[in-house]
Scaffold this active site. Sequence first.
Site, PDB file in Angstrom:
ATOM      1  N   ILE A 255      32.757  -9.591  12.636  1.00 23.48           N
ATOM      2  CA  ILE A 255      33.116  -9.953  11.254  1.00 23.48           C
ATOM      3  C   ILE A 255      34.437  -9.280  10.861  1.00 23.48           C
ATOM      4  O   ILE A 255      34.800  -8.231  11.408  1.00 23.48           O
ATOM      5  CB  ILE A 255      31.995  -9.565  10.274  1.00 23.48           C
ATOM      6  CG1 ILE A 255      31.689  -8.057  10.331  1.00 23.48           C
ATOM      7  CG2 ILE A 255      30.746 -10.378  10.531  1.00 23.48           C
ATOM      8  CD1 ILE A 255      30.684  -7.590   9.293  1.00 23.48           C
TER       9      ILE A 255
ATOM     10  N   PHE B  72      27.694   0.067   7.073  1.00 25.97           N
ATOM     11  CA  PHE B  72      27.501   0.384   8.490  1.00 25.97           C
ATOM     12  C   PHE B  72      27.924   1.835   8.772  1.00 25.97           C
ATOM     13  O   PHE B  72      28.919   2.321   8.214  1.00 25.97           O
ATOM     14  CB  PHE B  72      28.367  -0.512   9.383  1.00 25.97           C
ATOM     15  CG  PHE B  72      27.974  -1.954   9.393  1.00 25.97           C
ATOM     16  CD1 PHE B  72      26.995  -2.420  10.263  1.00 25.97           C
ATOM     17  CD2 PHE B  72      28.598  -2.863   8.553  1.00 25.97           C
ATOM     18  CE1 PHE B  72      26.646  -3.755  10.286  1.00 25.97           C
ATOM     19  CE2 PHE B  72      28.256  -4.203   8.571  1.00 25.97           C
ATOM     20  CZ  PHE B  72      27.272  -4.657   9.439  1.00 25.97           C
TER      21      PHE B  72
ATOM     22  N   PHE C  44      18.965  -3.470   8.694  1.00 27.42           N
ATOM     23  CA  PHE C  44      18.828  -4.765   9.344  1.00 27.42           C
ATOM     24  C   PHE C  44      19.200  -4.734  10.819  1.00 27.42           C
ATOM     25  O   PHE C  44      18.939  -5.692  11.556  1.00 27.42           O
ATOM     26  CB  PHE C  44      19.657  -5.843   8.620  1.00 27.42           C
ATOM     27  CG  PHE C  44      21.122  -5.518   8.473  1.00 27.42           C
ATOM     28  CD1 PHE C  44      22.011  -5.737   9.514  1.00 27.42           C
ATOM     29  CD2 PHE C  44      21.609  -5.005   7.275  1.00 27.42           C
ATOM     30  CE1 PHE C  44      23.356  -5.458   9.373  1.00 27.42           C
ATOM     31  CE2 PHE C  44      22.952  -4.717   7.125  1.00 27.42           C
ATOM     32  CZ  PHE C  44      23.829  -4.933   8.185  1.00 27.42           C
ATOM     33  N   ASP C  45      19.805  -3.648  11.278  1.00 23.93           N
ATOM     34  CA  ASP C  45      20.159  -3.563  12.701  1.00 23.93           C
ATOM     35  C   ASP C  45      20.486  -2.120  13.059  1.00 23.93           C
ATOM     36  O   ASP C  45      20.980  -1.359  12.211  1.00 23.93           O
ATOM     37  CB  ASP C  45      21.365  -4.461  13.010  1.00 23.93           C
ATOM     38  CG  ASP C  45      21.528  -4.742  14.496  1.00 23.93           C
ATOM     39  OD1 ASP C  45      20.638  -4.352  15.281  1.00 23.93           O
ATOM     40  OD2 ASP C  45      22.545  -5.357  14.872  1.00 23.93           O
TER      41      ASP C  45
ATOM     42  N   TYR D  32      29.500 -11.875   5.955  1.00 24.51           N
ATOM     43  CA  TYR D  32      29.008 -13.212   6.272  1.00 24.51           C
ATOM     44  C   TYR D  32      29.124 -14.190   5.110  1.00 24.51           C
ATOM     45  O   TYR D  32      28.705 -15.342   5.225  1.00 24.51           O
ATOM     46  CB  TYR D  32      27.549 -13.131   6.735  1.00 24.51           C
ATOM     47  CG  TYR D  32      27.398 -12.346   8.018  1.00 24.51           C
ATOM     48  CD1 TYR D  32      27.753 -12.903   9.237  1.00 24.51           C
ATOM     49  CD2 TYR D  32      26.937 -11.029   8.002  1.00 24.51           C
ATOM     50  CE1 TYR D  32      27.638 -12.182  10.419  1.00 24.51           C
ATOM     51  CE2 TYR D  32      26.819 -10.300   9.178  1.00 24.51           C
ATOM     52  CZ  TYR D  32      27.174 -10.882  10.384  1.00 24.51           C
ATOM     53  OH  TYR D  32      27.067 -10.164  11.547  1.00 24.51           O
TER      54      TYR D  32
ATOM     55  N   TYR E 212      25.887   1.952  16.352  1.00 25.59           N
ATOM     56  CA  TYR E 212      25.986   1.619  14.925  1.00 25.59           C
ATOM     57  C   TYR E 212      24.600   1.398  14.345  1.00 25.59           C
ATOM     58  O   TYR E 212      23.619   1.176  15.062  1.00 25.59           O
ATOM     59  CB  TYR E 212      26.814   0.355  14.725  1.00 25.59           C
ATOM     60  CG  TYR E 212      26.137  -0.901  15.225  1.00 25.59           C
ATOM     61  CD1 TYR E 212      25.376  -1.696  14.374  1.00 25.59           C
ATOM     62  CD2 TYR E 212      26.230  -1.275  16.568  1.00 25.59           C
ATOM     63  CE1 TYR E 212      24.738  -2.833  14.831  1.00 25.59           C
ATOM     64  CE2 TYR E 212      25.598  -2.404  17.043  1.00 25.59           C
ATOM     65  CZ  TYR E 212      24.848  -3.182  16.178  1.00 25.59           C
ATOM     66  OH  TYR E 212      24.202  -4.300  16.646  1.00 25.59           O
TER      67      TYR E 212
END
Length: 303
Positions: A246, A288, A228-229, A272, A218
């Site tokens: 989540i 994502f 961010f990731d 979040y 991912y």
Amino acid sequence: MNTRVWLIALTVGFCCQSGHAAKKKTNVKKDIPVEKVDTVSRDTFSYALGLANTNGLRQYLAQRMDVDTAFIADFLKGFEDGTLTEADKREKARLAGKEIRAQVEGQVLPNANKQINDSVDILNKAFFIKGFREGIAGSSAVLTMDSAQALVKKQMAYYHKASMERKYGANRIAGEEFLKQNAKKEGVKTTSSGLQYKVLTKGEGAIPQKDNQVTVHYEGHLIDGTEFDSSYKRNKPATFQVDKVIPGWIEALSMMPVGSKWEIYVPQELAYGDREQAKIPPFSCLIFTVELLEIAKDRAISQ
């Protein structure tokens, strides 16, 4: 050397009974020098030990007990008579009340105001002090302790929400507008929860259950494109249990057949929410790309 450590070493090395030196060990090699320390009488040693133990006491009295050392003579009067009379006990309680009042006004109340609002004092000082006083006295006719705590918990949650909205509400509004426009794009589907997804590759494998472990590749972005990731950049897919992530991921993975690659658009309330998470600001809508590689029921979780 620290005075107290030095004194411990002294008492271990020499006997302080009647001023006699400790017996020398017979197995000490002659070529090892032995430090000689003069012995003193028990009375002199006792006096020196008492004196040494006051090292730092004035600072402790001033900083930890809030004693004005200008009145050290009064402190010594109390020290000389260690027995507390009834009047002493009353005075001790009164002084403790003054100390707690100073802490309430100087620390507790300002910290509570700051927690509620960084820039504006919300609390009414007079009523705060009144509630504090009646709580100590056990004389409140307005609220029980349980009802007061429940009210405070509910109100603090309200203030927290209001504070987060002031600071980060723009993120929520931007995310809502993004999702509104994104829903109009070709191939994008929206579920009843508000989750949006687009199928990039249609898988033909099994669909995970919530208690399954899955292995995925991912990458995640904010709506402004900030990454961010990325498991792709780590060159290592992630394995985790479906219901440990989540809500937006749980919902998406519970619909994805193995072999699928989707782009999912997660509203902040399914991500979040008002929590700040590493590089993700509060109230952020998240995007994502998720590639479901396998259902890995028996494999250890790795991050």
